[in-house]
Every structure is written in structure tokens, then in C-alpha cells.
Design an enzyme around this catalytic site. Structure first.
Site, PDB file in Angstrom:
ATOM      1  N   LYS A 175       0.923  -1.210  -0.300  1.00  0.00           N
ATOM      2  CA  LYS A 175       0.163   0.021   0.013  1.00  0.00           C
ATOM      3  C   LYS A 175       0.874   1.090   0.052  1.00  0.00           C
ATOM      4  O   LYS A 175       2.006   1.338   0.398  1.00  0.00           O
ATOM      5  CB  LYS A 175      -0.714  -0.021   1.210  1.00  0.00           C
ATOM      6  CG  LYS A 175      -1.988  -0.914   1.378  1.00  0.00           C
ATOM      7  CD  LYS A 175      -2.687  -0.875   2.556  1.00  0.00           C
ATOM      8  CE  LYS A 175      -4.099  -1.792   2.810  1.00  0.00           C
ATOM      9  NZ  LYS A 175      -4.885  -1.656   1.610  1.00  0.00           N
ATOM     10  N   ARG A 195     -10.168 -11.577   1.713  1.00  0.00           N
ATOM     11  CA  ARG A 195     -11.206 -12.634   1.323  1.00  0.00           C
ATOM     12  C   ARG A 195     -10.409 -14.010   1.415  1.00  0.00           C
ATOM     13  O   ARG A 195     -11.311 -15.038   1.421  1.00  0.00           O
ATOM     14  CB  ARG A 195     -11.541 -12.217   0.032  1.00  0.00           C
ATOM     15  CG  ARG A 195     -10.774 -11.963  -1.024  1.00  0.00           C
ATOM     16  CD  ARG A 195     -11.091 -11.196  -2.171  1.00  0.00           C
ATOM     17  NE  ARG A 195     -10.770  -9.629  -1.994  1.00  0.00           N
ATOM     18  CZ  ARG A 195     -11.357  -8.789  -2.841  1.00  0.00           C
ATOM     19  NH1 ARG A 195     -11.798  -9.160  -4.203  1.00  0.00           N
ATOM     20  NH2 ARG A 195     -11.200  -7.577  -2.355  1.00  0.00           N
ATOM     21  N   ASP A 213      -2.894  -7.543  -1.845  1.00  0.00           N
ATOM     22  CA  ASP A 213      -3.655  -6.570  -0.869  1.00  0.00           C
ATOM     23  C   ASP A 213      -5.077  -6.918  -0.706  1.00  0.00           C
ATOM     24  O   ASP A 213      -5.867  -6.523   0.134  1.00  0.00           O
ATOM     25  CB  ASP A 213      -3.490  -5.171  -1.193  1.00  0.00           C
ATOM     26  CG  ASP A 213      -3.905  -4.370  -0.201  1.00  0.00           C
ATOM     27  OD1 ASP A 213      -3.962  -4.589   0.717  1.00  0.00           O
ATOM     28  OD2 ASP A 213      -4.102  -2.941  -0.779  1.00  0.00           O
TER      29      ASP A 213
HETATM   30  N1  BES Z   1      -8.267  -3.842   4.418  1.00  0.00           N
HETATM   31  C1  BES Z   1      -8.376  -3.409   3.050  1.00  0.00           C
HETATM   32  C2  BES Z   1      -9.617  -2.687   2.803  1.00  0.00           C
HETATM   33  C3  BES Z   1      -9.632  -1.224   3.282  1.00  0.00           C
HETATM   34  C4  BES Z   1      -8.950  -0.112   2.536  1.00  0.00           C
HETATM   35  C5  BES Z   1     -10.601  -0.574   4.541  1.00  0.00           C
HETATM   36  C6  BES Z   1      -8.921   1.210   3.076  1.00  0.00           C
HETATM   37  C7  BES Z   1     -10.638   0.397   4.708  1.00  0.00           C
HETATM   38  C8  BES Z   1      -9.922   1.425   4.111  1.00  0.00           C
HETATM   39  C9  BES Z   1      -8.456  -4.632   2.167  1.00  0.00           C
HETATM   40  O1  BES Z   1      -7.599  -5.493   2.563  1.00  0.00           O
HETATM   41  C10 BES Z   1      -7.757  -4.228   1.004  1.00  0.00           C
HETATM   42  O2  BES Z   1      -6.750  -3.838   0.784  1.00  0.00           O
HETATM   43  N2  BES Z   1      -8.675  -4.055  -0.109  1.00  0.00           N
HETATM   44  C11 BES Z   1      -8.394  -3.717  -1.479  1.00  0.00           C
HETATM   45  C12 BES Z   1      -8.749  -4.574  -2.459  1.00  0.00           C
HETATM   46  C13 BES Z   1      -8.470  -4.551  -4.034  1.00  0.00           C
HETATM   47  C14 BES Z   1      -6.876  -4.898  -3.867  1.00  0.00           C
HETATM   48  C15 BES Z   1      -8.962  -5.287  -4.810  1.00  0.00           C
HETATM   49  C16 BES Z   1      -8.826  -2.505  -1.629  1.00  0.00           C
HETATM   50  O3  BES Z   1     -10.083  -1.934  -1.376  1.00  0.00           O
HETATM   51  O4  BES Z   1      -8.217  -1.354  -2.284  1.00  0.00           O
HETATM   52 ZN    ZN Z   2      -7.329  -5.774   4.647  1.00  0.00          ZN
HETATM   53 MN    MN Z   3      -5.692  -5.375   2.014  1.00  0.00          MN
END
Ligand code: BES
Ligand code: ZN
Ligand code: MN
Length: 500
Positions: A280, A354, A350
Site C-alpha cells: 500500500k 477474502r 492486498d
Molecule cells: N483492508 C483493506 C480494505 C480497506 C482499505 C479498508 C482502506 C478500509 C480502508 C483490504 O484488505 C484491501 O486492501 N482491499 C483492497 C482490495 C483491492 C486490492 C481489490 C482495496 O479495497 O483497495
Molecule cells: Zn485488509
Molecule cells: Mn488489503
């Protein structure tokens, strides 16, 4: 702090403080008028001089009001009478608590629970006053070297109800409100804890600490070696890059006499989500310590449940894990065989929540669950769709979805349903495996839920995406304790169904 209910008249209270409402513009509430009469116009005189307009959240503390037995009278502005809604009500209760904390009064009798709030009864008003009071008093300062404590904190708050007939309902509201508040505080404490302390093992330890307090709550740990034997390869893949081993804590609550099918709550417990190899950006990355907000929510709901001793069987699962980049970490391109046997092509490390949850969804099949609800800070897309106000709800069973939506409405912990139509499923088809772990930018919350739904075919299942609601960022950074109120309400509903 202690809470109770009584039914009496304001002028007869012998208390450090009586709390009554004033509406905008400068209009006494019914109870305030009673005090005004006894004090021969003392309050209306003050309003006439313009010292309190009655705007929501304004306060005025009075001492030695003539002919009143209490030492103080706190006037609280409640805004326009017709506009007093749920949000406004909670705001003025919060304001009342902080004002009382700043005075020398250590106990008070509050008449704000008699105000008319659109569509809400005494039970609701007392319960939410108790919850709002706790919400307002919460601090997370165990890691500060110097803590600030109020000199003479409020210790006892009594809510007045209009008639003696309403005392039992008021008492029930206090009990329920306290249980929810305890659960919310447990959730907030766990979620606010930094990721160097709050590891997957720490989550399991919190579950065990809770279980020590209740006879019918026990905890079972599933460590990495056991996961290995179970074939939970998707879960383990995420954990591979971390020095902190994964840990799944199963909290078994036995409230029903029989072995009736359990309700299962699963919480995503990513104690830190760096993104892994698909790392990230560094801005606000600290907030990814809240990626265990789902697990914290389940821990909190289990606390409320045990406190209420509801006559149902529930299993709460904290799916602890950490997502880090490393030479051993899983990578984009990897194809993993999940516990269900279905293969997953990893396109983004990331999208790890899931991966963890899918194996837990398979694992719980062994309990023949009555229903399964997972709670997860799963997608940034949910923050974009619903913002900080509503939790995303997706489900494969309409009655369960409606039950949860009702619970969210009743508890004031809002959720909003998104569709899980088959049309979305093809967005996660993979050329090389049974599915891929991302579906692209469009409908990100829905495709994430589609992924999970492929592992939840054997039971009634709902998914709560709390990415926008579990914590606040920025200046007010901190866990919100959501969705503990909603989950507790859902369980309360299930319990009353069983007892009637
Ligand atoms: N934990 C994050 C989701 C998240 C991001 C929650 C920002 C709250 C604030 C999750 O694991 C994630 O990184 N999701 C990605 C998925 C994508 C790679 C398809 C996202 O939402 O960017
Ligand atoms: Zn996450
Ligand atoms: Mn993530």
C-alpha cells in the site's frame, strides 16, 4: 459508572444535580416548567434575560435554585422541539455527560429521557442514553505516560421515566444498554491497540481473558500447524510473509440448554495489512492496524452476549493474521488451493481479507450453523460507496438480510444492503484457476462478497463490510465500536424468538 431508573418529580429529587431540557427559542420543556413553577419563575426569568437560547448542546448550570431540593440544576439546550431526532438526542446526552463531568456533581438525575424523540419509546431513550454516555466517556490512554482524570467524575446517573409503570422497561433498557456499552468498549480497546502489541496471538488472548469471566464461554485456538492439517492454504498464504504467526480463536458460547444449531460470527482479524507484495502507499498506512476491526467487533459482540446471558448458542471466530511483504510472502500470480478445494489465482496480495475468510467459511461447515455472519474491513470501495455512515450488507438469504437490517435500524448502527446478483460473479473468473482474488475497480465491494459467497453455499450467510464504519481517521482517529450494537441487537432478536 452506575446507571439506574426511577420515576419521580424533578423538584422532589435530593441529588447533586437535576438535568432538564430547554427548547429553542428559550422554551422550557414540560419538566423544566415544573421546576419553574416551584421556584416561582426562577428559570423563566433566566431565559428571559437571554442566558440560554436552547440550541442543541448548549448548557447552563444553576446553583441554589429556590425551593428545589437538589444542589444544582443543569439546563440542556435541545434545539427545536419538533426537530428532536435520534442523532440530536444522543448528542445532547453526550454533552450532558461531559458537562456533568466538569462540575463537582458526582451523581445526577436526568429528565432528558422524558423528552419526546420521534418514533422512539422509553426503552429506546434510556438504552441509548446509557450507550451514548459510555461512548462519550471512552478514552484510550493506557499507553500514555500521564493520564488526565477528571477531579470529581460523575459516578451515578439516574434516568427518570414518566410513570412507575415504565420502570421495568427502563430497567431492561439499562441492562441492555450496559451490555452493548461493554461490548463496544471491548471492541474499541482491541481495535485501538497498536499492531506491535495487538498481534493474532494477542487477539486470542483477549478472547481467553473474556472467557475467564463467564462460565458458558470457552475458547479454542487453531494455530498454523492445525491450519496446515486442515488445508487452510488461502489463510496461511496471507500469513506467510509475517513473523507473527496466524491464530484463529474460536469462542464457544453455550446459552441454550440443548445443542441447537449455532449462529456463527466471523471477524476478519488482520492485525496489520501492509498490502503485502502489492504494498500500500505509505500515507495513512498506520490505519491498517484497524484491519482487525471485524474481529474486534465479534469479540465485542461476544462480550455483550455473555453479559446478557442470552438463551442461544453462538460461536465467535477471530481470524487473526498479518499481511506483510517478505521473501516468503505470497505473490501476485500464485495459485492457491483453498480448504474448499477451489483454486484461487492471486492477482493482488492486498485483497487478503477474502483469502483468510474463505477458508474460515469452509471451516465452519462442520458446525451445521443456523446462520453465519462475517464482519470485515474488506474493501476501500465500500468507503467510497457508503462513506462513514453505513456498513455494507450482502447476503445469500433475504430473511437473514432483513433481520440484520432491522437490527441496524433498531440499534442506530446503520447498514445498507448491496446486491449479490449472479451477473457480478463472472468478474472474478480466472483464465487459470477457479477464480481470481480481485474483480477490478467497478463494484469492488460486491465482487469481494461474490468471492466469499462461493465458499458460503451450504448455509444462510451475510457479510458486513465495515471498512467505512469500524474506525474514524483524521483528528478524531479511533475505533467506533461498530458493528457491536447491530450484532448485539440481532442476537437479542434471536433470543426473544427462542424464548417466546
Ligand atoms: N483492508 C483493506 C480494505 C480497506 C482499505 C479498508 C482502506 C478500509 C480502508 C483490504 O484488505 C484491501 O486492501 N482491499 C483492497 C482490495 C483491492 C486490492 C481489490 C482495496 O479495497 O483497495
Ligand atoms: Zn485488509
Ligand atoms: Mn488489503
Amino acid at each position: 459508572m452506575e446507571f439506574s431508573v426511577k420515576s419521580g418529580s424533578p423538584e422532589k429529587q435530593r441529588s447533586a444535580c437535576v438535568v432538564v431540557g430547554v427548547f429553542e427559542p428559550r422554551r422550557l420543556s414540560q419538566v423544566a416548567e415544573q421546576l419553574d413553577k416551584v421556584s416561582e419563575g426562577y428559570l423563566s426569568n433566566i431565559l428571559r434575560r437571554g442566558d440560554l437560547e436552547g440550541k442543541a448542546g448548549q448548557t447552563l448550570l444553576l446553583h441554589n435554585v429556590p425551593n428545589i431540593l437538589s444542589e444544582r440544576v443543569l439546563l440542556v439546550g435541545c434545539g427545536k422541539e419538533r426537530e428532536l431526532d435520534e442523532r440530536q438526542y444522543k448528542k445532547i446526552i453526550g454533552k450532558t455527560i461531559s458537562t456533568l463531568n466538569d462540575t463537582g456533581a458526582m451523581e445526577a438525575v436526568c429528565f432528558l429521557s422524558e423528552l419526546h424523540v420521534k418514533g422512539r419509546d422509553t426503552y429506546w431513550k434510556v438504552r441509548h442514553a446509557v450507550e451514548a454516555a459510555h461512548e462519550h466517556l471512552y478514552t484510550f490512554d493506557s499507553l500514555k505516560s500521564h493520564r488526565e482524570e477528571p477531579r470529581r467524575p460523575l459516578r451515578k446517573l439516574v434516568f427518570n421515566v414518566p410513570t412507575r409503570r415504565e420502570l421495568p422497561v427502563g430497567e431492561k433498557a439499562v441492562t441492555h444498554g450496559l451490555a452493548v456499552a461493554k461490548g463496544v468498549n471491548t471492541c474499541r480497546d482491541a481495535a485501538n491497540m497498536p499492531p506491535n502489541i495487538c498481534t493474532p496471538i494477542y487477539l486470542a488472548e483477549q478472547a481467553e481473558l473474556l472467557a475467564e469471566q463467564y462460565d458458558n464461554l470457552t475458547v479454542e485456538r487453531i494455530d498454523e500447524a492445525q491450519m496446515e492439517n486442515l488445508g487452510m492454504n488461502a489463510y496461511l498464504a496471507v500469513s506467510r510473509g509475517s513473523e507473527n504467526p496466524a491464530m484463529m480463536a474460536l469462542m464457544h458460547y453455550q446459552g441454550a440448554k440443548n445443542d441447537s444449531a449455532p449462529i456463527i460470527l466471523i471477524g476478519k482479524g488482520l492485525t496489520f495489512d501492509s498490502g503485502g507484495i502489492s504494498i500500500k502507499p505509505s500515507e495513512n498506512m498506520d490505519e491498517m492496524k484497524y484491519d482487525m476491526g471485524g474481529a474486534a467487533g465479534v469479540l465485542g459482540a461476544m462480550h455483550a452476549l455473555a453479559e446478557l446471558q442470552l438463551p442461544i448458542n453462538v460461536i465467535g471466530i477471530l481470524a487473526g493474521c498479518e499481511n506483510m511483504p517478505d521473501g516468503k510472502a505470497y505473490r501476485p500470480g500464485d495459485i492457491i488451493r483453498s480448504m474448499s478445494g477451489q483454486t484461487i489465482e492471486v492477482l493482488n496480495t492486498d485483497a487478503e481479507g477474502r483469502m483468510v475468510l474463505c477458508d474460515v467459511l469452509t471451516y465452519v461447515e462442520r458446525y451445521n450453523p443456523e446462520s453465519v455472519v462475517d464482519v470485515a474491513t474488506l474493501t476501500g470501495a465500500c468507503v467510497i460507496a457508503l462513506g462513514p455512515h453505513a456498513t455494507g450488507l450482502l447476503s445469500n438469504h433475504n430473511p437473514l438480510a432483513h433481520e440484520l437490517l432491522n437490527a441496524s435500524e433498531q440499534s442506530g448502527d446503520r447498514a445498507w444492503r448491496l446486491p449479490l446478483w449472479d451477473e457480478y460473479q463472472s468478474m472474478i473468473d480466472s483464465p487459470f484457476a477457479d477464480m481470481q482474488n480481485i474483480g477490478g475497480r467497478p463494484a469492488g465491494t460486491i465482487t469481494a462478497a461474490c468471492f466469499l459467497s462461493r465458499f458460503a453455499k451450504k448455509y444462510h450467510w451475510a457479510h458486513l463490510d465495515v471498512a467505512g464504519t469500524a474506525w474514524r481517521g483524521g483528528k478524531e482517529k479511533g475505533s467506533t465500536g461498530r458493528p457491536v450494537p447491530m450484532l448485539t441487537q440481532f442476537l437479542l432478536g434471536r433470543a426473544s424468538e427462542q424464548s417466546s
